[in-house]
Design an enzyme around this catalytic site. Structure first.
Site, short mmCIF file in Angstrom:
data_model
loop_
_atom_site.label_atom_id
_atom_site.label_comp_id
_atom_site.label_asym_id
_atom_site.label_seq_id
_atom_site.Cartn_x
_atom_site.Cartn_y
_atom_site.Cartn_z
N GLY A 1 51.29 36.86 37.36
CA GLY A 1 50.88 36.81 36.05
C GLY A 1 49.65 36.01 35.69
N SER A 2 48.84 35.60 36.54
CA SER A 2 47.69 34.80 35.95
C SER A 2 46.70 35.40 35.27
CB SER A 2 47.04 34.19 37.28
OG SER A 2 46.30 34.94 37.93
N ASN A 3 46.59 36.81 35.41
CA ASN A 3 45.72 37.39 34.59
C ASN A 3 46.23 37.87 33.27
OD1 ASN A 3 43.09 38.32 35.94
ND2 ASN A 3 44.60 38.99 37.64
N MET B 1 51.88 46.11 41.19
CA MET B 1 52.00 46.56 42.32
C MET B 1 52.64 48.01 42.70
SD MET B 1 50.30 44.38 43.86
CE MET B 1 50.32 44.88 45.75
N ILE C 1 52.02 52.43 42.17
CA ILE C 1 50.77 53.24 41.56
C ILE C 1 51.45 54.35 40.60
CG2 ILE C 1 49.49 54.91 42.79
CD1 ILE C 1 49.55 53.44 45.40
N LEU C 2 50.85 54.23 39.63
CA LEU C 2 51.50 55.09 38.51
C LEU C 2 51.11 56.64 38.83
CD1 LEU C 2 50.18 53.22 35.42
CD2 LEU C 2 52.64 53.27 36.27
N ASN D 1 42.71 48.72 35.09
CA ASN D 1 43.03 47.84 36.07
C ASN D 1 42.07 46.64 36.64
OD1 ASN D 1 44.90 47.08 38.47
ND2 ASN D 1 43.61 48.37 39.73
N HIS E 1 40.93 45.06 40.09
CA HIS E 1 40.84 45.24 41.74
C HIS E 1 40.06 44.12 42.08
CE1 HIS E 1 41.70 46.96 45.17
NE2 HIS E 1 40.52 46.99 45.58
N SER F 1 36.70 44.13 40.01
CA SER F 1 36.25 45.05 39.07
C SER F 1 37.29 45.64 38.19
CB SER F 1 36.18 46.28 39.95
OG SER F 1 35.21 46.26 41.05
N ASP G 1 42.23 53.29 42.44
CA ASP G 1 41.09 52.45 42.29
C ASP G 1 39.57 53.15 42.16
OD1 ASP G 1 42.81 50.35 42.58
OD2 ASP G 1 42.40 50.26 44.68
N ALA H 1 37.21 34.51 38.77
CA ALA H 1 36.32 35.46 38.43
C ALA H 1 37.12 36.74 37.61
CB ALA H 1 35.57 36.47 39.59
N GLU H 2 38.20 37.22 38.14
CA GLU H 2 39.21 37.98 37.48
C GLU H 2 39.53 37.65 36.15
OE1 GLU H 2 42.51 39.57 39.84
OE2 GLU H 2 41.39 39.27 41.61
C1 GRF Z 1 44.98 39.63 41.63
O1 GRF Z 1 44.11 39.41 42.36
C2 GRF Z 1 44.86 41.02 41.25
O2 GRF Z 1 43.82 41.55 41.31
C3 GRF Z 1 45.94 41.59 42.26
O3 GRF Z 1 46.77 40.82 42.36
C4 GRF Z 1 46.26 39.50 42.21
C5 GRF Z 1 47.54 38.65 41.25
O4 GRF Z 1 47.22 38.73 40.07
N1 GRF Z 1 45.77 43.14 41.93
P1 GRF Z 1 48.19 37.85 38.97
O5 GRF Z 1 48.25 36.50 39.17
O6 GRF Z 1 49.74 38.49 39.19
O7 GRF Z 1 47.53 38.37 37.46
#
Ligand code: GRF
Length: 188
Positions: free
Chosen positions: A18-20, A92, A94-95, A109, A111, A138, A147, A175-176
């Protein structure tokens, strides 16, 4: 009560770290943000993204079920909470095409590649094997084709000769974290 009535309510779907999510949440607290993180849904229990949500008192739920049950339950909560946009972040599953259609709100999303290159998994290993000079991420709309939806924003990173999967994934993740909030804010 948060003064976020005019802000778009987003739900973040996660499966792990969950860093994003964390970065979307932090950006949402800024004045410029046009969104608020109203809900977190994880398909896995005991992940750090859920601990973070609890710490920040964000509505969160774990649905550790098969895809059909996951989508049915998620759908009800999304409607109940009047969510405007779904953001998949390290999610992780796929809907299904049916869910994407039925839910009727934008799904984004992130990616870890410069799409349309390297769709699917193991993006960094494939980019390194091909000796790419640039990698990146992206943010795109989710459509039933994996994707492949319209790209909202991309961020490039340089791939150096000394890079390996670990160092490249770290660079791309950084970058994400910038790209997701910016992309989301532009479509809000
Ligand atoms: C990220 O690289 C994301 O793009 C991928 O999973 C990785 C982990 O993301 N799909 P997060 O730290 O759980 O947000």
């Amino acid at each position: 009560m948060e003064k976020s009535n005019s802000k778009k309510k987003i739900a973040v779907f996660i499966s792990g770290k969950g860093s994003n999510l964390k970065n979307l949440y932090e950006f949402s607290k800024k004045k410029v943000s046009k969104f608020t993180v109203a809900l977190v849904i994880s398909n896995k229990k005991n992940v750090s993204g859920i601990s973070f949500s609890k710490l920040k008192k964000i509505n969160s739920i774990c649905i550790e079920k098969n895809l059909e049950q996951f989508e049915a339950k998620a759908y009800l909560i999304l409607k109940k909470k009047k969510i405007d946009i779904i953001c998949l972040a390290g999610f992780m599953k796929i809907l299904s095409k049916d869910f994407i259609k039925k839910v009727g709100i934008p799904i984004l999303n992130i990616h870890p590649s410069l799409l349309p290159k390297y769709k699917g998994l193991n993006t960094h290993a494939r980019a390194l094997k091909r000796k790419e000079k640039f990698g990146g991420c992206s943010v795109h709309f989710v459509t039933p084709k994996l994707d492949s939806g319209k790209i909202i924003l991309q961020k490039k990173v340089k791939i150096l000769k000394r890079d390996n999967e670990n160092s490249l994934s770290k660079k791309v993740l950084k970058a994400e974290h910038k790209a997701y909030s910016l992309a989301l804010n532009t479509i809000c």
